[in-house]
Design an enzyme around this catalytic site. Sequence first.
Site, short mmCIF file in Angstrom:
data_model
loop_
_atom_site.label_atom_id
_atom_site.label_comp_id
_atom_site.label_asym_id
_atom_site.label_seq_id
_atom_site.Cartn_x
_atom_site.Cartn_y
_atom_site.Cartn_z
N HIS A 298 0.81 -1.21 0.00
CA HIS A 298 0.00 0.00 0.00
C HIS A 298 0.85 1.27 0.00
O HIS A 298 0.34 2.36 -0.28
CB HIS A 298 -0.99 0.00 1.18
CG HIS A 298 -0.39 0.31 2.51
ND1 HIS A 298 -0.12 -0.66 3.45
CD2 HIS A 298 -0.03 1.48 3.09
CE1 HIS A 298 0.37 -0.10 4.54
NE2 HIS A 298 0.45 1.21 4.34
N ASP B 15 0.03 -7.61 1.50
CA ASP B 15 0.48 -6.20 1.60
C ASP B 15 1.99 -6.09 1.63
O ASP B 15 2.57 -5.38 2.45
CB ASP B 15 -0.14 -5.52 2.82
CG ASP B 15 -0.04 -3.99 2.73
OD1 ASP B 15 0.18 -3.49 1.61
OD2 ASP B 15 -0.17 -3.32 3.77
N SER C 3 4.70 2.53 7.90
CA SER C 3 4.33 1.36 7.09
C SER C 3 5.51 0.88 6.25
O SER C 3 6.14 1.67 5.54
CB SER C 3 3.16 1.70 6.18
OG SER C 3 1.99 1.92 6.91
#
Length: 471
Positions: free
Chosen positions: A105, A139, A213
């Site tokens: 992402h 992811d 992230s």
Amino acid sequence: MLQMIRKTSLALMLCAVFALTAVAAPAPDSFAPIAAATGKAVVNISTEKHIQGGTQADMFRGLPPEFEQFFRFFEGRGNRAPRTKRSLGTGFIISSDGYIVTNNHVVAGADTVLINLQGTNGKDESLPAKIIGSDAETDLALLKVQAPQKLPYLEFGDSDRSEVGEWVLAIGNPFGLGHTVTAGILSAKGRDIRSGPYDNYLQTDASINPGNSGGPLIDLNGRVIGINTAIIASGQGIGFAIPSNMASQIIAQLRDHKRVDRGWLGVTIQDMDSRTARAMGLDPQAGGVLIASVLPGQPAEKAGLRSGDVVLEVNGMKVTDQKTFMRAIATSAPGSGANLKIWRNGRTERRSVTLGTRNSENLQAESGLPARKNTSEYTSSALGLTVQEAKGEKARQTYGSEGMVVVNVEQGKPAAESGIAPGDLIVSANLDDVRTVRQFEAALKGAAKRKAVLFQIVRRGQTFFRTLEMK
């Protein structure tokens, strides 16, 4: 005598203190040596996505019908110039020749990706990165940079051996502040946060925020045991990381093949409950999953598995529910062997299966839905997805509703960028029900005027919305 009693009491107290000290692993005097040894292999990632210009009405595209009056009022007024959407994240180098791991992402849909190295040659520098491959279901993404010198890198640790309560460090780029180190403990393992079919997250209370992230969760040996991925926005000290043992398998496939191929058995399954276990003469604490059906001509049938078998272990790993079973099969390479321990007719047996390849056709079959047929299938090249009608009792049992099930998603297209995945059920488009190809196609034609479409999606019992730009 009194003095002897006092000495004995003191000795017992000292023994108790020493025993407690031996049980509780003390925090290191400083995390600085670990941070210094690992920090230069952690990179900040900045991405840019170029968005075409439009009118002021664009801000109302894809919204519910009650906003239609605003869309019509502003349509054609005040053209906007093309703009650039920027985002930030983190990654870490896994080889001296410049391979970098991050979250999907972080880079999904990006036109350009820049990597900021942390002073590897005495000063910070930015390098363009190429996306080697990505996997939306876990992811994860793998990038590559061409650096003029060998780069520092991190190695994966064994997340299965990490224990709850151990100290961990998180390094990342929270809120774009730059290189930041936080410390905490491993709070829990095996968390399912309903973000994907293979959820098995590590939970930590080391501070993780937007921008972290893709960064590493590091143990006291300086090895990566997790990839920081998600947080609970309403809570504090609750962050989640992809376990290194799962991530390393996915990254290896992306590096070798630029894609992820998952193993497939060819069965439909359901969780065991205590009543079913007792009826089958099985210990209710044994766990396992019950095979509801075996698809003809597929690996399970060839290995002699039958409806009514209970799978207790896969390759020596205990199966507790559908999730653990799916992870065990899907993380195994197609063509590899899977050793199953099953319960049949009141006793355990062993079965060896050569796994097939999971794809959109057999995904549909595993869901108990009809095989793909051209007459009930629709592909939108603009959105990058293929859907198929899911109707009747099977669809209602599987999803709780009828609709259009996603059977394929093309990477780099709007569907993938918005997080839509194979197996999702689209039940409405711009709040209009879609249960047939004709309804779905008509909804997209209507949405084309707004250049956006709002999908209502069902995923494993959870309902949510996604808005896709129609380029």
